[in-house]
Design a protein around this motif. Structure first.
Motif, PDB file in Angstrom:
ATOM      1  N   VAL A 114       0.825  -1.207   0.000  1.00 37.45           N
ATOM      2  CA  VAL A 114       0.000   0.000   0.000  1.00 37.45           C
ATOM      3  C   VAL A 114       0.861   1.260   0.000  1.00 37.45           C
ATOM      4  O   VAL A 114       0.520   2.277  -0.618  1.00 37.45           O
ATOM      5  CB  VAL A 114      -0.945  -0.007   1.228  1.00 37.45           C
ATOM      6  N   THR A 115       2.012   1.192   0.670  1.00 37.19           N
ATOM      7  CA  THR A 115       2.845   2.379   0.864  1.00 37.19           C
ATOM      8  C   THR A 115       3.803   2.641  -0.288  1.00 37.19           C
ATOM      9  O   THR A 115       4.159   3.787  -0.554  1.00 37.19           O
ATOM     10  CB  THR A 115       3.644   2.230   2.177  1.00 37.19           C
ATOM     11  N   ILE A 116       4.231   1.600  -0.977  1.00 32.25           N
ATOM     12  CA  ILE A 116       5.279   1.734  -1.999  1.00 32.25           C
ATOM     13  C   ILE A 116       4.974   2.794  -3.061  1.00 32.25           C
ATOM     14  O   ILE A 116       5.852   3.584  -3.421  1.00 32.25           O
ATOM     15  CB  ILE A 116       5.558   0.360  -2.653  1.00 32.25           C
ATOM     16  N   PRO A 117       3.759   2.860  -3.648  1.00 29.59           N
ATOM     17  CA  PRO A 117       3.536   3.862  -4.705  1.00 29.59           C
ATOM     18  C   PRO A 117       3.835   5.293  -4.271  1.00 29.59           C
ATOM     19  O   PRO A 117       4.450   6.055  -5.034  1.00 29.59           O
ATOM     20  CB  PRO A 117       2.047   3.677  -5.032  1.00 29.59           C
ATOM     21  N   ILE A 118       3.411   5.666  -3.066  1.00 28.65           N
ATOM     22  CA  ILE A 118       3.678   7.025  -2.588  1.00 28.65           C
ATOM     23  C   ILE A 118       5.170   7.254  -2.431  1.00 28.65           C
ATOM     24  O   ILE A 118       5.712   8.299  -2.818  1.00 28.65           O
ATOM     25  CB  ILE A 118       2.952   7.266  -1.249  1.00 28.65           C
ATOM     26  N   VAL A 119       5.864   6.269  -1.864  1.00 27.04           N
ATOM     27  CA  VAL A 119       7.307   6.406  -1.651  1.00 27.04           C
ATOM     28  C   VAL A 119       8.047   6.499  -2.984  1.00 27.04           C
ATOM     29  O   VAL A 119       8.985   7.287  -3.133  1.00 27.04           O
ATOM     30  CB  VAL A 119       7.832   5.223  -0.810  1.00 27.04           C
ATOM     31  N   VAL A 120       7.621   5.710  -3.960  1.00 23.83           N
ATOM     32  CA  VAL A 120       8.266   5.751  -5.279  1.00 23.83           C
ATOM     33  C   VAL A 120       8.139   7.134  -5.903  1.00 23.83           C
ATOM     34  O   VAL A 120       9.115   7.690  -6.432  1.00 23.83           O
ATOM     35  CB  VAL A 120       7.648   4.682  -6.209  1.00 23.83           C
ATOM     36  N   LEU A 121       6.952   7.710  -5.859  1.00 28.21           N
ATOM     37  CA  LEU A 121       6.735   9.025  -6.457  1.00 28.21           C
ATOM     38  C   LEU A 121       7.581  10.102  -5.762  1.00 28.21           C
ATOM     39  O   LEU A 121       8.168  10.971  -6.428  1.00 28.21           O
ATOM     40  CB  LEU A 121       5.254   9.390  -6.388  1.00 28.21           C
ATOM     41  N   MET A 122       7.665  10.049  -4.435  1.00 33.98           N
ATOM     42  CA  MET A 122       8.439  11.051  -3.706  1.00 33.98           C
ATOM     43  C   MET A 122       9.935  10.900  -3.983  1.00 33.98           C
ATOM     44  O   MET A 122      10.650  11.896  -4.162  1.00 33.98           O
ATOM     45  CB  MET A 122       8.152  10.933  -2.210  1.00 33.98           C
ATOM     46  N   LEU A 123      10.415   9.669  -4.042  1.00 35.05           N
ATOM     47  CA  LEU A 123      11.832   9.445  -4.325  1.00 35.05           C
ATOM     48  C   LEU A 123      12.177   9.806  -5.766  1.00 35.05           C
ATOM     49  O   LEU A 123      13.241  10.374  -6.037  1.00 35.05           O
ATOM     50  CB  LEU A 123      12.181   7.976  -4.058  1.00 35.05           C
TER      51      LEU A 123
END
Length: 284
Positions: free
Chosen positions: A160-169
């Motif tokens: 659930v968390t990975i997409p947000i983290v990918v976009l921010m990174l």
């Protein structure tokens, strides 16, 4: 200037209204946390601190600890998985491959948390995809217990968390000047050393922003722990739900919510203090 002021007022007004509504809601929850519970009634009694003093019971302390542990584990694993994806999405030259990585990383955001969680129920169940494949390959005679476990909740939360983290990174990595990396390579640094001494420090602001967001997001997660954990993996959010809608003890649920919010603020403050030097390194 008048036009700009009027435009600014129109843009700021919705934000002020939303902030006001949030403050009112928080004050209402805080007010409920200081009221006495009346068994068998939705009405509340007078002011009391008993709700907060009762939070030192093992069941509540266990929920706090489990929530902190899940948040920390989810944050670390999400970062380890998302950074290579974000790096590849920004640096890969093949447009088709870059588009594929972008679609794979972002598509889960459009499915919704409930849909993704139901998908993991199908994957992690006793007759789900993983156990079925293990039995067909002869690697396991009995199904692995993945549902209603800490591991199952952790896996679903990471997804659930990975997409947000990918976009921010990806945003942080895309703003890195490639000339710094070329300068390091011209001085004899290899690809790994260039990444560790130049790319990684310069992407530190994005890492810290994604870590903070992932931690806070996971701490407040409800649907995934409730559905995958099935009440056997207690967290602050699931315990608030059980107290409020199963026991109808809204004052205690409110006090648990306030304590959870305070714990989140303290954890994020400590995280900010611990990473202040890393921010300075990334800024340079």
């Amino acid at each position: 200037m008048d036009t700009r002021s009027g435009l600014r007022a129109w843009l700021v007004s919705p934000a002020v209204l939303v902030a006001f509504c949030i403050c009112v809601a928080l004050m209402t929850v805080f007010q409920y946390s200081l009221r006495a519970y009346v068994p068998g009634s939705l009405d509340v009694g007078g002011l009391t601190l008993a709700n907060f003093t009762g939070l030192n019971k093992p069941i509540y302390l266990g929920a706090f600890w489990n929530t902190l542990l899940l948040s920390a584990e989810t944050t670390v694993l999400s970062l380890l998985v998302a950074y290579p994806l974000a790096y590849a999405m920004v640096r890969v030259r093949n447009r088709a491959l870059k588009s594929f990585i972008l679609i794979v990383s972002v598509t889960p955001l459009f499915l919704g948390e409930i849909v993704r969680t139901y998908s993991w129920i199908i994957v992690l169940g006793n007759n789900g995809f993983i156990n079925t494949m293990l039995r067909k390959l002869g690697l396991s005679e009995w199904p692995l217990e993945l549902m209603f476990t800490h591991l199952g909740v952790l896996v679903a939360l990471v997804h659930v968390t990975i997409p947000i983290v990918v976009l921010m990174l990806a945003t942080a990595i895309s703003h890195i000047d490639r000339d710094y990396e070329k300068a390091a390579q011209s001085l004899g640094a290899g690809p790994i050393r260039t990444f560790l001494t130049v790319t990684l420090p310069l992407s530190m602001p994005g890492i810290l922003a994604s870590v903070t967001t992932a931690f806070a997001w996971t701490f407040s997660a409800f649907a995934t722990p409730q559905m995958i954990g099935g009440g056997r993996v207690p967290t602050v959010s699931t315990l608030v739900y059980q107290l409020g809608f199963s026991s109808m003890n809204f004052p205690l649920a409110a006090s648990l919510s306030v304590a959870g919010l305070a714990l989140t603020a303290v954890a994020l403050w400590l995280l900010g203090r611990m990473t202040r030097r890393l921010k300075a390194v990334g800024g340079h």
